[in-house]
Each structure stands twice: as structure tokens, then as C-alpha cells.
Design a protein around this motif. Structure first.
Motif, PDB file in Angstrom:
ATOM      1  N   SER A  95      54.169  48.984  38.665  1.00  0.00           N
ATOM      2  CA  SER A  95      53.004  49.805  39.005  1.00  0.00           C
ATOM      3  C   SER A  95      53.045  50.318  40.446  1.00  0.00           C
ATOM      4  N   LEU A  96      53.918  49.773  41.270  1.00  0.00           N
ATOM      5  CA  LEU A  96      53.916  50.042  42.707  1.00  0.00           C
ATOM      6  C   LEU A  96      54.112  51.525  43.011  1.00  0.00           C
ATOM      7  N   GLU A  97      53.284  52.046  43.947  1.00  0.00           N
ATOM      8  CA  GLU A  97      53.377  53.443  44.362  1.00  0.00           C
ATOM      9  C   GLU A  97      53.916  53.607  45.782  1.00  0.00           C
TER      10      GLU A  97
ATOM     11  N   PHE B 128      48.038  33.260  44.636  1.00  0.00           N
ATOM     12  CA  PHE B 128      47.721  34.437  43.828  1.00  0.00           C
ATOM     13  C   PHE B 128      47.428  34.095  42.367  1.00  0.00           C
ATOM     14  N   LEU B 129      47.179  32.828  42.085  1.00  0.00           N
ATOM     15  CA  LEU B 129      46.993  32.414  40.690  1.00  0.00           C
ATOM     16  C   LEU B 129      45.847  33.158  40.017  1.00  0.00           C
ATOM     17  N   ASN B 130      44.774  33.439  40.752  1.00  0.00           N
ATOM     18  CA  ASN B 130      43.612  34.113  40.175  1.00  0.00           C
ATOM     19  C   ASN B 130      43.455  35.540  40.683  1.00  0.00           C
ATOM     20  N   ALA B 131      44.464  36.047  41.378  1.00  0.00           N
ATOM     21  CA  ALA B 131      44.333  37.351  42.047  1.00  0.00           C
ATOM     22  C   ALA B 131      44.969  38.472  41.236  1.00  0.00           C
ATOM     23  N   THR B 132      44.651  38.542  39.985  1.00  0.00           N
ATOM     24  CA  THR B 132      45.308  39.506  39.104  1.00  0.00           C
ATOM     25  C   THR B 132      44.855  40.946  39.334  1.00  0.00           C
ATOM     26  N   GLU B 133      43.773  41.155  40.102  1.00  0.00           N
ATOM     27  CA  GLU B 133      43.234  42.499  40.314  1.00  0.00           C
ATOM     28  C   GLU B 133      43.636  43.111  41.651  1.00  0.00           C
ATOM     29  N   VAL B 134      44.505  42.450  42.386  1.00  0.00           N
ATOM     30  CA  VAL B 134      44.898  42.956  43.708  1.00  0.00           C
ATOM     31  C   VAL B 134      45.644  44.276  43.555  1.00  0.00           C
ATOM     32  N   ARG B 135      45.220  45.269  44.338  1.00  0.00           N
ATOM     33  CA  ARG B 135      45.839  46.597  44.318  1.00  0.00           C
ATOM     34  C   ARG B 135      46.587  46.908  45.616  1.00  0.00           C
ATOM     35  N   TRP B 136      46.174  46.277  46.707  1.00  0.00           N
ATOM     36  CA  TRP B 136      46.673  46.649  48.036  1.00  0.00           C
ATOM     37  C   TRP B 136      46.901  45.369  48.824  1.00  0.00           C
ATOM     38  N   ILE B 137      48.113  45.206  49.368  1.00  0.00           N
ATOM     39  CA  ILE B 137      48.426  44.045  50.219  1.00  0.00           C
ATOM     40  C   ILE B 137      49.070  44.537  51.496  1.00  0.00           C
ATOM     41  N   ASN B 138      48.512  44.118  52.620  1.00  0.00           N
ATOM     42  CA  ASN B 138      49.087  44.439  53.929  1.00  0.00           C
ATOM     43  C   ASN B 138      49.527  43.135  54.591  1.00  0.00           C
TER      44      ASN B 138
ATOM     45  N   PRO C 291      40.585  35.009  46.244  1.00  0.00           N
ATOM     46  CA  PRO C 291      39.538  35.063  45.213  1.00  0.00           C
ATOM     47  C   PRO C 291      39.866  36.101  44.134  1.00  0.00           C
ATOM     48  N   SER C 292      39.398  35.866  42.938  1.00  0.00           N
ATOM     49  CA  SER C 292      39.712  36.741  41.805  1.00  0.00           C
ATOM     50  C   SER C 292      39.109  38.130  41.950  1.00  0.00           C
ATOM     51  N   ARG C 293      38.069  38.281  42.765  1.00  0.00           N
ATOM     52  CA  ARG C 293      37.410  39.585  42.935  1.00  0.00           C
ATOM     53  C   ARG C 293      38.170  40.500  43.892  1.00  0.00           C
ATOM     54  N   THR C 294      39.253  40.027  44.499  1.00  0.00           N
ATOM     55  CA  THR C 294      39.947  40.760  45.553  1.00  0.00           C
ATOM     56  C   THR C 294      40.784  41.906  44.993  1.00  0.00           C
ATOM     57  N   HIS C 295      40.558  43.100  45.546  1.00  0.00           N
ATOM     58  CA  HIS C 295      41.400  44.263  45.276  1.00  0.00           C
ATOM     59  C   HIS C 295      42.239  44.643  46.495  1.00  0.00           C
ATOM     60  N   TYR C 296      41.688  44.413  47.684  1.00  0.00           N
ATOM     61  CA  TYR C 296      42.341  44.795  48.937  1.00  0.00           C
ATOM     62  C   TYR C 296      42.518  43.551  49.798  1.00  0.00           C
ATOM     63  N   LEU C 297      43.760  43.250  50.117  1.00  0.00           N
ATOM     64  CA  LEU C 297      44.080  42.025  50.848  1.00  0.00           C
ATOM     65  C   LEU C 297      44.749  42.375  52.171  1.00  0.00           C
TER      66      LEU C 297
ATOM     67  N   GLN D 111      54.474  38.583  39.625  1.00  0.00           N
ATOM     68  CA  GLN D 111      54.071  38.345  38.243  1.00  0.00           C
ATOM     69  C   GLN D 111      52.571  38.091  38.151  1.00  0.00           C
ATOM     70  N   LYS D 112      51.992  37.601  39.248  1.00  0.00           N
ATOM     71  CA  LYS D 112      50.552  37.319  39.276  1.00  0.00           C
ATOM     72  C   LYS D 112      49.721  38.569  39.563  1.00  0.00           C
ATOM     73  N   ILE D 113      50.342  39.593  40.132  1.00  0.00           N
ATOM     74  CA  ILE D 113      49.591  40.801  40.533  1.00  0.00           C
ATOM     75  C   ILE D 113      50.268  42.038  39.925  1.00  0.00           C
ATOM     76  N   PRO D 114      50.201  42.177  38.611  1.00  0.00           N
ATOM     77  CA  PRO D 114      50.941  43.248  37.922  1.00  0.00           C
ATOM     78  C   PRO D 114      50.399  44.645  38.170  1.00  0.00           C
ATOM     79  N   ALA D 115      49.192  44.756  38.755  1.00  0.00           N
ATOM     80  CA  ALA D 115      48.594  46.080  38.980  1.00  0.00           C
ATOM     81  C   ALA D 115      48.709  46.527  40.437  1.00  0.00           C
ATOM     82  N   LEU D 116      49.571  45.880  41.220  1.00  0.00           N
ATOM     83  CA  LEU D 116      49.702  46.204  42.639  1.00  0.00           C
ATOM     84  C   LEU D 116      50.191  47.644  42.825  1.00  0.00           C
ATOM     85  N   LEU D 117      49.536  48.376  43.745  1.00  0.00           N
ATOM     86  CA  LEU D 117      49.899  49.765  44.020  1.00  0.00           C
ATOM     87  C   LEU D 117      50.557  49.952  45.383  1.00  0.00           C
ATOM     88  N   TYR D 118      50.091  49.229  46.405  1.00  0.00           N
ATOM     89  CA  TYR D 118      50.575  49.417  47.770  1.00  0.00           C
ATOM     90  C   TYR D 118      50.981  48.070  48.360  1.00  0.00           C
TER      91      TYR D 118
END
Length: 380
Positions: free
Chosen positions: A166-168, A116-126, A95-101, A141-148
Motif C-alpha cells: 500500500s505504500l505511496e 504495533f500489535l493493535n496498530a492496524t490503522e496506521v497510515r503515516w509513520i515518521n 493505541p489502536s486508534r492511531t493513524h498518524y505516528l 505485517q501489522k500495518i498493512p494500510a501504511l501509506l507514508y
């Protein structure tokens, strides 16, 4: 006459009985059943899915219509999508509202871009503890703001390409990685942690430019690989360098020069000997924790008075000369706290020097006791 007549009657009776017996049909021998020709075996179709994968566990009904049926979407955490421990085979539509996956502990074998077509706000993927052998570079390319990004305990053979700048944190431990593609870590100036523990990296896989762009890197974990040399091109802002369980035999004498903040170095379980360790290579003022256990050292290397933890157990050390290894002169005025060595070997809150597993025997030299007088105990 009567006797003769009786004799004839008996003979006649016997003849009749014999004739009756000879006329009884003999039982027929059972005939062998004719063999039927074998039918050719029909190959059985292969199962659609591996038989060792249990069925998918569906989540409870959700108030969110976009919540995948196999996941949990809690109204208390609307930006989290919890799909861990669900036995799923593929990444569901995010879902597009997802930040933590959270997708750990499943049976995912590859990660493609479509979910990930609508998952542009994902920050964290485990994605830890799956069966992933491939990640499409289009995913990032779909999740350009990913941090973790956590992909430990999978089946990757190389570091994924196309990682977002953006990855930390990038955790890739316990895979089968034997290759870092050229440019895979380029322009990643925000990366602070790179974990490549327990892979199959050799010296030839780490070029001088592999880590060149990692200007913010603070922790580099290359433990449990097959390195024979110290990695080259490590950023000089590094704080923690972990190289345990490799095959490293020597360290260049100026290797640690230029590191401004290096505080933790672990080289346990290597093949270091006195020949391969220059005497003053670890004598750097920023170093706080130095671990050299389970090597082949026969003497204690020099170290700075700022060092707090030194691990030398299970080497081949036969004697200790406190005058040589003490970071200050034993005749110095030790009433000045700045002159006292900070060295301590810590278990809980107790200070002790652990040298067990070497070739040392009591008594402990007096100069060692005088130098490290604040230790709780010295174990040899």
C-alpha cells in the motif's frame, strides 16, 4: 685567693653545662612508612544506557488511558500519536486508534513488531532522525494500510524488507544504505516517491529488476551516492529523476527514449563531459528542467523548445553558437508563440541565462541574444 676561687667556680659551671648538653637525647630520624600492598582494581559496571542520551521527557496527563506516558495525545487530533522530541529509546505501545505516528528526533535504535500489535490503522509513520539500524519485517505485517514511511537520517544499511504494498512514499535519505535486497520493492505498484538520497549505493546494487514493479513511481532520488552509470530499469512513467553528486561519466544515447512524462532531470556535480553526453540525448519534448552544473562539459547540448530551465554553470564551456543550440531556426517567424523557446533561467520572477563559472567572456553572441530574446539578463 678570691680571684683563684672565682676562676674555679666559673670552670665548674662550664663543666656542668657541657655535661647537661651531652645528656640531651638527639632527635630521631623519621622512619619510612612501610608501603602497603596495592589492592587489585575492581572493574566498574558499564552504564545501563549511553551517557549521551538525556532522560525521557514525559508528556502531560491525557484523557486517553491508552496514551503512552512519554507521548502527547491531543483530543483535537484523536488519531495522532505525538512522540517526537521526547528522548525515547524504544517505540511505545501504539493505541489502536492511531493513524498518524510521529516518532522523529529521538534515540530509537531498532523497530520491532510488538508495539504495533493493535496498530492496524496506521497510515503515516515518521521515524526520521533517530539511531535506527534495523526494522523487523514483521512490523509491516501489522500495518498493512501504511501509506507514508519516513526513516531519513538514521543508520540503516539496507532497504527494509517486507514493505506493505500500500505504500505511496518511502523516504530513506541520509542513511548508510548500500544494499537493496532482492524483492524489497516488488509488488509496490502504489509507490509514487522513492527517496534514497545520500546513501552508499553503487551500480552493482541497482539491478535491472530493482524498480521493475514501481509502475506508479513519479520521483526517484538517487543523488549523493556512488553511481558511475545511469540507473537501469527506471519506470518510464517517471516525472523527476535526481542524480546529483554521483560519479556518472556518460549517458547512453537512447536512455531517455520511452519516458512519457519525464520533466525534471538533475545531474549536477557529476563527471559528465562532451564525450559521455550524446548531442541530442536531452532533446525530448517533455523535459522542462535540466540541471547540468558542475560537470566537465565544453559545449551546450541540444534541447527541446519546451525546455524552461537549463543549468550549465561551472562547466568548461568556451563558446556558444546560437545557430547550433537554438531550438528553432533564427529565420523562422517568431511572431508565432509556439516557435519561441521557453528556456529561461529563473531567480524569483526574473528570467536570465546563467553561465558563470565557465570560460566565456563578453560580448554575448548576437545569435544567442536573438534566440533567447525574452531573457531578463545573461550572466557569464
Amino acid at each position: 685567693m678570691k680571684a683563684v676561687s672565682g676562676l674555679f667556680s666559673a670552670l665548674a659551671l662550664l663543666l656542668l653545662i657541657g655535661a647537661a648538653l651531652t645528656q640531651r637525647p638527639r632527635p630521631k630520624k623519621p622512619t619510612r612508612r612501610p608501603s602497603t600492598p596495592r589492592q587489585p582494581s575492581v572493574p566498574q559496571p558499564e552504564p545501563q544506557e549511553p551517557t549521551d542520551i538525556p532522560p525521557v521527557i514525559l508528556g502531560p496527563p491525557s484523557i486517553y488511558p491508552d496514551c503512552p506516558r512519554e507521548c502527547l495525545c491531543s483530543p483535537n487530533y484523536p488519531n495522532s500519536l505525538n512522540c517526537e522530541n521526547r528522548n525515547i529509546r524504544a517505540v511505545p505501545a501504539i493505541p489502536s486508534r492511531t493513524h498518524y505516528l510521529y516518532l522523529q528526533n529521538n534515540y530509537i535504535s531498532e523497530v520491532t513488531a510488538e508495539p504495533f500489535l493493535n496498530a492496524t490503522e496506521v497510515r503515516w509513520i515518521n521515524l526520521a532522525n533517530n539511531r535506527i539500524h534495523r526494522i523487523d519485517k514483521q512490523v509491516f505485517q501489522k500495518i498493512p494500510a501504511l501509506l507514508y514511511l519516513y526513516v531519513q537520517r538514521n543508520q540503516l544499511k539496507e532497504v527494509p524488507s517486507g514493505l506493505p504494498v500500500s505504500l505511496e512514499q518511502l523516504r530513506l535519505s541520509r542513511n548508510r544504505i548500500s544494499k537493496i535486497p532482492a524483492g524489497a520493492l516488488s509488488k509496490m505498484g502504489n509507490l509514487t516517491l522513492l527517496d534514497l538520497y545520500h546513501n552508499q549505493l553503487s551500480d552493482s546494487d541497482l539491478g535491472k529488476n530493482t524498480f521493475k514493479d514501481l509502475s506508479s513511481l513519479m520521483q526517484l532520488n538517487l543523488a549523493h551516492n556512488i553511481l558511475k552509470k545511469m540507473p537501469v530499469g527506471v519506470p518510464n512513467g517517471l516525472i523527476q529523476l535526481f542524480l546529483d553528486r554521483n560519479r556518472i561519466e556518460d549517458i547512453p544515447k537512447d536512455y531517455f527514449q520511452g519516458f512519457f512524462h519525464l520533466a525534471f532531470v538533475r545531474l549536477n556535480y557529476n563527471q559528465l563531459s562532451d564525450k559521455g553526453v550524446p548531442k541530442a540525448v536531452f532533446n525530448i519534448s517533455t523535459l522542462l528542467d535540466l540541471q547540468l552544473s558542475h560537470n566537465q562539459l565544453t559545449s551546450v547540448p541540444l534541447f527541446s523548445s519546451h525546455l524552461e530551465h537549463l543549468h550549465l554553470n561551472h562547466n568548461s564551456i568556451g563558446n556558444i553558437n546560437g545557430t547550433l543550440i537554438c531550438p528553432h531556426s533564427l529565420q523562422a517567424d517568431l511572431s508565432d508563440p509556439s516557435l519561441m523557446p521557453r528556456l529561461r533561467y529563473v531567480t524569483g520572477r526574473q528570467r536570465y541565462l546563467r553561465l558563470d563559472g565557465n570560460h566565456l567572456s563578453p560580448p554575448i553572441p548576437l545569435d544567442v541574444i536573438m534566440c533567447f530574446r525574452h531573457l531578463h539578463s545573461i550572466v557569464i
